[in-house]
Design a protein around this motif. Sequence first.
Motif, short mmCIF file in Angstrom:
data_model
loop_
_atom_site.label_atom_id
_atom_site.label_comp_id
_atom_site.label_asym_id
_atom_site.label_seq_id
_atom_site.Cartn_x
_atom_site.Cartn_y
_atom_site.Cartn_z
N MET A 1 0.83 -1.23 -0.15
CA MET A 1 -0.04 0.20 -0.01
C MET A 1 1.02 1.07 -0.04
SD MET A 1 -2.96 1.46 2.59
CE MET A 1 -2.13 1.28 4.03
N ASN A 2 0.22 2.14 -0.70
CA ASN A 2 0.99 3.51 -0.93
C ASN A 2 0.41 4.51 0.42
OD1 ASN A 2 1.75 6.24 -1.59
ND2 ASN A 2 2.25 5.53 -3.65
N LYS A 3 1.23 4.49 1.50
CA LYS A 3 0.91 5.24 2.79
C LYS A 3 0.51 6.58 2.44
CE LYS A 3 1.15 5.04 7.48
NZ LYS A 3 1.68 4.52 8.68
N PRO A 4 1.41 7.42 1.85
CA PRO A 4 1.25 8.94 1.70
C PRO A 4 -0.19 9.07 0.72
CG PRO A 4 3.31 8.26 1.21
CD PRO A 4 2.64 7.15 1.27
N LEU A 5 -0.09 8.17 -0.28
CA LEU A 5 -1.53 8.52 -1.13
C LEU A 5 -2.90 7.96 -0.29
CD1 LEU A 5 -0.60 7.74 -4.73
CD2 LEU A 5 -1.15 9.86 -3.72
N LEU A 129 -0.81 22.72 1.26
CA LEU A 129 0.67 22.31 1.00
C LEU A 129 0.80 20.91 1.67
CD1 LEU A 129 2.61 25.51 2.06
CD2 LEU A 129 2.40 24.60 -0.21
N ILE A 130 0.43 20.51 2.71
CA ILE A 130 0.41 19.22 3.19
C ILE A 130 -0.29 18.32 2.33
CG2 ILE A 130 -0.44 17.52 5.27
CD1 ILE A 130 -0.28 20.14 6.95
N PHE A 131 -1.52 18.39 1.68
CA PHE A 131 -2.22 17.59 0.80
C PHE A 131 -1.15 17.55 -0.53
CE2 PHE A 131 -6.97 17.32 1.68
CZ PHE A 131 -6.81 17.61 2.95
N GLY A 132 -0.89 18.69 -0.91
CA GLY A 132 0.16 18.47 -2.01
C GLY A 132 1.51 17.74 -1.86
N TYR A 133 2.05 17.88 -0.66
CA TYR A 133 3.17 17.10 -0.29
C TYR A 133 2.89 15.53 -0.16
CZ TYR A 133 6.67 14.99 2.71
OH TYR A 133 7.74 13.97 3.06
N LEU A 134 1.59 15.18 0.36
CA LEU A 134 1.47 13.86 0.39
C LEU A 134 0.92 13.21 -1.06
CD1 LEU A 134 -1.11 13.97 3.67
CD2 LEU A 134 1.38 12.60 3.54
N TYR A 135 0.37 13.90 -1.92
CA TYR A 135 0.09 13.41 -3.08
C TYR A 135 1.43 13.23 -3.94
CZ TYR A 135 -4.75 13.63 -3.25
OH TYR A 135 -6.21 13.35 -3.17
N LEU A 136 2.55 14.47 -3.72
CA LEU A 136 3.69 14.35 -4.54
C LEU A 136 4.51 13.18 -3.88
CD1 LEU A 136 5.89 15.33 -6.43
CD2 LEU A 136 6.61 16.93 -4.51
N LYS A 137 4.57 12.86 -2.70
CA LYS A 137 5.40 11.69 -2.03
C LYS A 137 4.66 10.44 -2.62
CE LYS A 137 7.11 10.04 2.26
NZ LYS A 137 7.32 10.28 3.84
N SER A 143 6.08 5.82 -8.73
CA SER A 143 6.98 5.80 -9.79
C SER A 143 8.02 4.81 -9.60
CB SER A 143 7.58 7.08 -10.12
OG SER A 143 6.55 8.05 -10.57
N SER A 144 8.14 4.43 -8.33
CA SER A 144 9.28 3.22 -7.92
C SER A 144 8.95 2.25 -8.10
CB SER A 144 9.83 3.64 -6.53
OG SER A 144 8.95 3.30 -5.65
N GLY A 145 7.46 1.88 -8.42
CA GLY A 145 7.08 0.65 -8.65
C GLY A 145 6.61 -0.14 -7.54
N LYS A 146 6.45 0.34 -6.33
CA LYS A 146 6.11 -0.42 -5.11
C LYS A 146 4.81 -0.63 -4.79
CE LYS A 146 10.33 1.26 -2.67
NZ LYS A 146 10.80 2.21 -1.71
N VAL A 147 3.82 -0.09 -5.58
CA VAL A 147 2.48 -0.35 -5.64
C VAL A 147 1.79 -1.53 -6.48
CG1 VAL A 147 0.25 0.83 -5.54
CG2 VAL A 147 2.25 2.03 -4.88
N HIS A 148 1.11 -2.41 -5.79
CA HIS A 148 0.38 -3.45 -6.41
C HIS A 148 -1.11 -3.07 -6.37
CE1 HIS A 148 3.75 -5.63 -6.63
NE2 HIS A 148 4.14 -5.39 -5.16
N PHE A 149 -1.88 -2.89 -7.60
CA PHE A 149 -3.16 -2.56 -7.63
C PHE A 149 -4.27 -3.84 -7.38
CE2 PHE A 149 -0.74 0.44 -10.02
CZ PHE A 149 -1.43 1.77 -9.53
N LYS A 150 -5.51 -3.61 -6.71
CA LYS A 150 -6.35 -4.55 -6.91
C LYS A 150 -6.92 -5.03 -8.16
CE LYS A 150 -7.34 -4.26 -2.25
NZ LYS A 150 -7.45 -5.37 -1.41
N GLN A 151 -7.12 -6.25 -8.36
CA GLN A 151 -7.45 -6.59 -9.67
C GLN A 151 -9.16 -6.54 -9.56
OE1 GLN A 151 -5.41 -7.75 -11.85
NE2 GLN A 151 -3.85 -7.18 -10.51
N LYS A 152 -9.90 -6.33 -11.07
CA LYS A 152 -11.09 -6.04 -11.08
C LYS A 152 -11.92 -7.11 -10.70
CE LYS A 152 -11.09 -3.10 -15.07
NZ LYS A 152 -11.65 -2.68 -16.26
#
Length: 152
Positions: A1-5, A129-137, A143-152
């Motif tokens: 899971m991508n915790k910042p998002l 700014l906090i929201f923007g930082y979290l979205y950016l992070k 982009s580093s490829g550490k997120v796995h998506f749920k399948q349909k």
Amino acid sequence: MNKPLFIAGCMTAAISLMHVGIVIGGPDWYRFFGAGEMMALQAEQGMIEPIIVTLFIALIFAVWALYAFSGAGLIIKLPLLKPILIAICGVFLLRGLAGIPMVLFNDHPYLNELAGKMTFMVISSLICLIFGYLYLKGILRMSSGKVHFKQK
């Protein structure tokens, strides 16, 4: 899971719900949350415009929360995920960085009203700014490829 998002999605969903609360809370809530005196007066008069505008903003934030949850890997991958997350991040960062200068250096009735509510402007700018930082992070983590998506 991508915790910042995930955190950004939860916070964005809360902002969406807050806008629904503003509609329920009425004119005083429009004033408190910076919607402007014109919107508050329209709400006092029972006009539909403030409700439509505020619920449309709530809908936008709800969609943004879904995109954050998608980027976090909690739900299926939504279309145009990364470009939309980048746009959302940009909107929050732009509002956070440019909000105060915009109200100080422009002559418009609504912006003049906000210039008189500098505490609101500072707090809301910091939140953006906090929201923007979290979205950016979160985007960088995606982009580093550490997120796995749920399948349909």
